[in-house]
Every structure is written in structure tokens, then in C-alpha cells.
Design an enzyme around this catalytic site. Structure first.
Site, PDB file in Angstrom:
ATOM      1  N   ASP A 180      29.495  19.603  29.069  1.00  0.00           N
ATOM      2  CA  ASP A 180      28.622  20.645  29.880  1.00  0.00           C
ATOM      3  C   ASP A 180      29.402  21.482  30.873  1.00  0.00           C
ATOM      4  OD1 ASP A 180      28.965  18.353  31.576  1.00  0.00           O
ATOM      5  OD2 ASP A 180      26.866  18.242  31.845  1.00  0.00           O
ATOM      6  N   SER A 181      30.720  21.269  30.913  1.00  0.00           N
ATOM      7  CA  SER A 181      31.485  22.079  31.781  1.00  0.00           C
ATOM      8  C   SER A 181      31.504  23.630  31.159  1.00  0.00           C
ATOM      9  CB  SER A 181      32.903  21.691  31.944  1.00  0.00           C
ATOM     10  OG  SER A 181      33.362  21.203  30.450  1.00  0.00           O
TER      11      SER A 181
ATOM     12  N   ASP B 236      27.949  16.730  25.153  1.00  0.00           N
ATOM     13  CA  ASP B 236      27.352  16.208  26.432  1.00  0.00           C
ATOM     14  C   ASP B 236      25.826  16.321  26.164  1.00  0.00           C
ATOM     15  OD1 ASP B 236      29.261  15.228  28.057  1.00  0.00           O
ATOM     16  OD2 ASP B 236      29.599  17.022  28.967  1.00  0.00           O
TER      17      ASP B 236
ATOM     18  N   LYS C 249      27.605  12.131  24.858  1.00  0.00           N
ATOM     19  CA  LYS C 249      28.184  11.555  26.093  1.00  0.00           C
ATOM     20  C   LYS C 249      27.070  11.868  27.189  1.00  0.00           C
ATOM     21  CE  LYS C 249      31.873  13.467  28.509  1.00  0.00           C
ATOM     22  NZ  LYS C 249      31.137  13.811  29.796  1.00  0.00           N
TER      23      LYS C 249
ATOM     24  N   GLU D  27      26.472  10.690  31.476  1.00  0.00           N
ATOM     25  CA  GLU D  27      26.873  10.365  32.896  1.00  0.00           C
ATOM     26  C   GLU D  27      25.863   9.317  33.508  1.00  0.00           C
ATOM     27  OE1 GLU D  27      27.514  13.807  35.297  1.00  0.00           O
ATOM     28  OE2 GLU D  27      28.551  14.789  33.688  1.00  0.00           O
TER      29      GLU D  27
ATOM     30  N   GLU E  48      36.386   9.620  35.441  1.00  0.00           N
ATOM     31  CA  GLU E  48      36.810  10.822  36.141  1.00  0.00           C
ATOM     32  C   GLU E  48      36.999  10.837  37.582  1.00  0.00           C
ATOM     33  OE1 GLU E  48      34.074  14.363  35.064  1.00  0.00           O
ATOM     34  OE2 GLU E  48      35.220  15.626  36.458  1.00  0.00           O
TER      35      GLU E  48
HETATM   36  O1  KIV Z   1      31.998  18.519  30.663  1.00  0.00           O
HETATM   37  C1  KIV Z   1      33.124  18.203  30.464  1.00  0.00           C
HETATM   38  O2  KIV Z   1      33.952  18.720  30.442  1.00  0.00           O
HETATM   39  C2  KIV Z   1      33.524  16.711  30.808  1.00  0.00           C
HETATM   40  C3  KIV Z   1      35.003  16.273  31.051  1.00  0.00           C
HETATM   41  C4  KIV Z   1      35.298  16.954  32.283  1.00  0.00           C
HETATM   42  C5  KIV Z   1      35.216  15.011  30.835  1.00  0.00           C
HETATM   43  O3  KIV Z   1      32.696  15.817  31.090  1.00  0.00           O
END
Ligand code: KIV
Length: 271
Positions: free
Chosen positions: A51-52, A90, A120, A122, A189
Site C-alpha cells: 500500500d506504499s 497488502d 499482508k 499490519e 519494519e
Molecule cells: O507497503 C509496503 O511497501 C510495505 C513494505 C514497506 C514492507 O509494507
């Protein structure tokens, strides 16, 4: 006789075997078809549709605005490009916290509409019900602890996490919980290297670090950061392998000059 060579796909089982034999796992983010194709062809083991994307693709300050539909758009673009790597998508902010039914619904949409291999999430104890429920549907889950960008408004900064004993102990407990629940891997992280190593030694599942030192089982970076496309982000853990920002700006400036000077297109570049 076919000369086509079958590619051995990376699965969650392949990743655990890599940990067992001490082979480090490489992971990078990708958000679109063209980049994911290059990352996969170069031999990266895991591709994270992170989600970056909110920061590097959409220009938002945080990852919070990302929607499930946007993650599905990025995830399905990446999936079409990838032959070998394990593709993880994510779950974005607000699609799994506090409601395990909604979490399962979100994860199922990701799996159906992107054909990703895993999701994924968090968090630890706070989201364990959601993790449990997603796992009951046979969907592989990767955990994410330490600096959790979706919780930025609770912490207020992107500084190193779990430096104090209390937070480190909570991280260790959360990592154990995620492993017991059945997660196939966990991302750590921006935490002290010593803590990263301790967690990797304690867990049997692979631990992938980003700013978590070299004692973990693998590394992940955001592709735009490691290629030097993003310029304003320079944490200590980031190694830049290219300075693409300068290369791209140089090429674009040259193109602009060529158009203005009528050098482009030349006789061989037209019909
Ligand atoms: O969203 C992302 O890019 C991440 C990485 C920084 C692990 O969760």
C-alpha cells in the site's frame, strides 16, 4: 519435443525451505505490469503489491487513503506480469481492522480479483481475529510488525520502533501469535537489528526485514526507493542501486531539446 522450460514458482513452502537451509529471501514492491515483469525476470523471490503505492504512485503523504479497489487494480496488473515470484497484496487501511468478517471479505476480493498468492496485514494481537478468519478460508497471510505505516496517526512519527523493552516484548509476543495463528511469514519494519535477529531465531517462519538488520531471513525494499526514483526519502536502511531520477530527467530533457530543435523525428523515424 517441447523445449519450453517450466519455471519453478516460489510458494510459501519454497520460502520456508529457504529459511531452513539459510538461503536469504529477496522481496521488492511493484505496483504495475511493466515494473513487475522486470523484477520477476531479475529473480526476486517475492513481489509485494504494497500500500506504499499510496505514496509512490498516488503522491499521498500516508498509506491511509488507499482503497481496496485501488489495491485490486495494482494487484491484478502485477499478477499478469509475474511467472516465478510469490505475489503478496497488502490489505489497505480500514478493510480488516476490528471486523474479522469484513477482513475475510476483503481478503477474498483480493484473491479472486487479482489472483495473488497471499495477503499482508499490519498488526499483532489487535487483528489476530481477522488473521484467524482469513486463514480459515485457505488464504496465506503475511504479518507486518514494528513500524506499521497504517498506524502513523497513533505513533505520530516514522522513527525506529521497539527500542524500549516494553514495545520490544510486545513485538515478540505479537510475532509468536502470528506464527501460532498460521501466518507463513512476517515483515519487521524499522526496528533494532538485534531485535530483528532475535525474532528470526525464535520463529520457524521466515522473517523479512526492512530496516531490521541483517540477522533476519530476507529483505524487502520499496522499488522506487532502491532504484533512486524517489529522491526525498533517505532512511539509513535504504541502499540505492541506481539514480534513476537523474537518468529519467536527463532523458526527458534531451527529448524536449530534440523536439524543440526539430531533430526528432528524423528521416528514419517517420513513415
Ligand atoms: O507497503 C509496503 O511497501 C510495505 C513494505 C514497506 C514492507 O509494507
Amino acid at each position: 519435443m517441447s523445449v519450453h522450460k517450466e519455471v519453478k514458482r516460489v510458494t510459501t513452502h519454497v520460502l520456508s525451505a529457504m529459511k531452513l537451509r539459510g538461503e536469504k529471501i529477496s522481496m521488492l514492491t511493484s505496483y504495475d505490469y511493466s515494473m513487475a515483469k522486470l523484477v520477476d525476470q531479475a529473480g526476486c523471490d517475492v513481489i509485494l503489491v504494497g500500500d506504499s503505492a499510496s505514496n509512490v504512485m498516488a503522491g499521498n503523504e500516508t498509506t491511509l487513503p488507499m482503497t481496496l479497489d485501488q489495491m485490486i487494480y495494482h494487484g491484478s496488473s502485477v499478477r499478469k506480469a509475474v511467472n516465478r515470484a510469490l505475489v503478496v497484496v497488502d490489505l489497505p487501511f480500514g478493510t480488516y481492522q476490528g471486523n474479522s468478517k469484513e477482513a475475510l471479505h476483503s481478503a477474498i476480493r483480493i484473491m479472486k480479483e487479482t489472483a495473488a498468492d497471499a495477503v499482508k496485514l499490519e498488526g499483532g494481537k489487535e487483528i489476530i481475529e481477522s488473521v484467524d478468519r482469513i486463514l480459515t478460508a485457505g488464504i496465506p497471510v503475511m504479518g507486518h510488525l514494528g513500524l506499521m505505516p497504517q498506524s502513523i496517526n497513533r505513533y505520530g512519527t516514522y522513527s525506529v520502533r521497539a527500542k524500549e523493552e516494553e514495545e520490544a516484548n510486545k513485538l515478540i509476543e505479537d510475532a509468536k501469535l502470528l506464527e501460532e495463528a498460521g501466518c507463513f511469514a512476517v515483515v519487521l519494519e524499522k526496528i533494532p537489528a538485534e531485535l530483528g535477529k532475535k525474532v528470526a531465531e525464535m520463529l520457524t517462519i521466515p522473517v523479512i526485514g526492512i530496516g531490521a538488520g541483517n540477522g533476519v531471513d530476507g529483505q524487502v525494499l520499496v522499488i522506487h526507493d532502491m532504484l533512486g526514483i524517489t529522491q526525498e526519502f533517505s532512511p539509513r536502511f535504504l541502499r540505492r542501486y541506481l539514480n534513476l531520477a537523474e537518468e529519467i530527467k536527463g532523458a526527458v530533457a534531451q527529448y524536449v531539446d530534440d523536439v524543440k530543435s526539430k531533430d526528432f523525428p528524423n528521416d528514419r523515424e517517420q513513415y
